[in-house]
Scaffold this motif. Sequence first.
Motif, mmCIF file in Angstrom:
data_model
loop_
_atom_site.group_PDB
_atom_site.id
_atom_site.type_symbol
_atom_site.label_atom_id
_atom_site.label_comp_id
_atom_site.label_asym_id
_atom_site.label_seq_id
_atom_site.Cartn_x
_atom_site.Cartn_y
_atom_site.Cartn_z
ATOM 1 N N HIS A 78 46.284 -114.079 -14.352
ATOM 2 C CA HIS A 78 46.850 -112.897 -13.673
ATOM 3 C C HIS A 78 46.987 -111.716 -14.639
ATOM 4 O O HIS A 78 47.977 -110.980 -14.608
ATOM 5 C CB HIS A 78 48.205 -113.227 -13.050
ATOM 6 C CG HIS A 78 48.162 -114.425 -12.150
ATOM 7 N ND1 HIS A 78 47.491 -114.429 -10.939
ATOM 8 C CD2 HIS A 78 48.689 -115.671 -12.290
ATOM 9 C CE1 HIS A 78 47.625 -115.618 -10.371
ATOM 10 N NE2 HIS A 78 48.331 -116.389 -11.169
ATOM 11 N N GLU A 79 45.993 -111.570 -15.507
ATOM 12 C CA GLU A 79 46.009 -110.459 -16.452
ATOM 13 C C GLU A 79 45.569 -109.175 -15.743
ATOM 14 O O GLU A 79 44.816 -109.204 -14.770
ATOM 15 C CB GLU A 79 45.075 -110.761 -17.632
ATOM 16 C CG GLU A 79 45.542 -111.933 -18.481
ATOM 17 C CD GLU A 79 44.561 -112.296 -19.567
ATOM 18 O OE1 GLU A 79 44.966 -112.970 -20.528
ATOM 19 O OE2 GLU A 79 43.385 -111.921 -19.461
ATOM 20 N N HIS A 80 46.048 -108.059 -16.271
ATOM 21 C CA HIS A 80 45.718 -106.763 -15.697
ATOM 22 C C HIS A 80 44.599 -106.112 -16.506
ATOM 23 O O HIS A 80 44.514 -106.273 -17.723
ATOM 24 C CB HIS A 80 46.948 -105.851 -15.684
ATOM 25 C CG HIS A 80 48.079 -106.380 -14.850
ATOM 26 N ND1 HIS A 80 48.041 -106.432 -13.476
ATOM 27 C CD2 HIS A 80 49.275 -106.921 -15.211
ATOM 28 C CE1 HIS A 80 49.164 -106.952 -13.017
ATOM 29 N NE2 HIS A 80 49.939 -107.262 -14.051
#
Length: 314
Positions: free
Chosen positions: A275-277
């Motif tokens: 769930h990295e941006h």
Amino acid sequence: MTTPDNAPARAWVPNMLALAAIWGCSFLFISVGVRELPPLYLALGRVLAGSVVLLAILIVKREPLPRDPRLWAHSFVVGAIGSAIPWTLFGYGEQRIPSLLAGIWNGITPLIVLPIAVLIFRTEKFSAQRGLGLLIGFLGMLVVLGAWRVQGGADLAGQGLCMLAAVFYGLAIPYQKRFLAGTSLSGTALSTALLLCATVQLALVAPLVTGQAPPAPWSLSLKVVLSVVALGALGSGLAFVINMRNIRLIGASRSSMVTYLMPVFSILVGVIVLHEHITWYQPVGGLIVLAGVAVSQGLLNNLRRKPAVATATT
């Protein structure tokens, strides 16, 4: 017998995708591993697991390790600059930046290799086309970095560490080509020697730098243990075997296209699993870097003409 221009796609495309997935996902495993392990011990676990896998392959194939002291000396150097140091740097870098960004920085390796090979090892020749590719790649690096908005701190340090790791890769590749490529030993035997040397190096350095003994495996979470095993068994063991098969099937040049696919997988798993941006300029900069790599390697010219026929054995 097969040749790089007539091997059927079904024989190598699945392997190419599998290799890109393994190496692209390695940045995810690093990100998970450094949550509980110092980067030096994570790198040690990786080279140790990789050594075990490759030793097992040598035993099955009944192949010996190198016996020439000079080969072991060169393997010691490549083990340091091609495995121990860059894998440690990626670990420290991913303590500060997302794994997907580390995967993008890994894509600059071919741009680092070229000037080092030309200026230091004299194994390549420079040309205007290669100079243009380097310029495009440099601009792409600035875009990935977000040079117009960098404010320093952990993000800048993390990206710098990953960039430095790519520099060490750039040193290792032409060094290996210059001093190890001419041997008659199999790639598996040489790679095993490199990983064994890296294992010894990290086993000596890690306790001194960290000031602590390696943590017991049972004190780590299952996710971290599996990440270490995956980095070694897959990223440093199985992936090498797959890569060697691709080289024999389609040649070194076409098999190197895996470089263009790895960032795709590192970005996908970073976003989906961790769930990295990601900001718009990071993948855009990555594409510019890969375009520079393509220009510097003459890939666009190769697409316009039929590849040279080179025999390889399966």
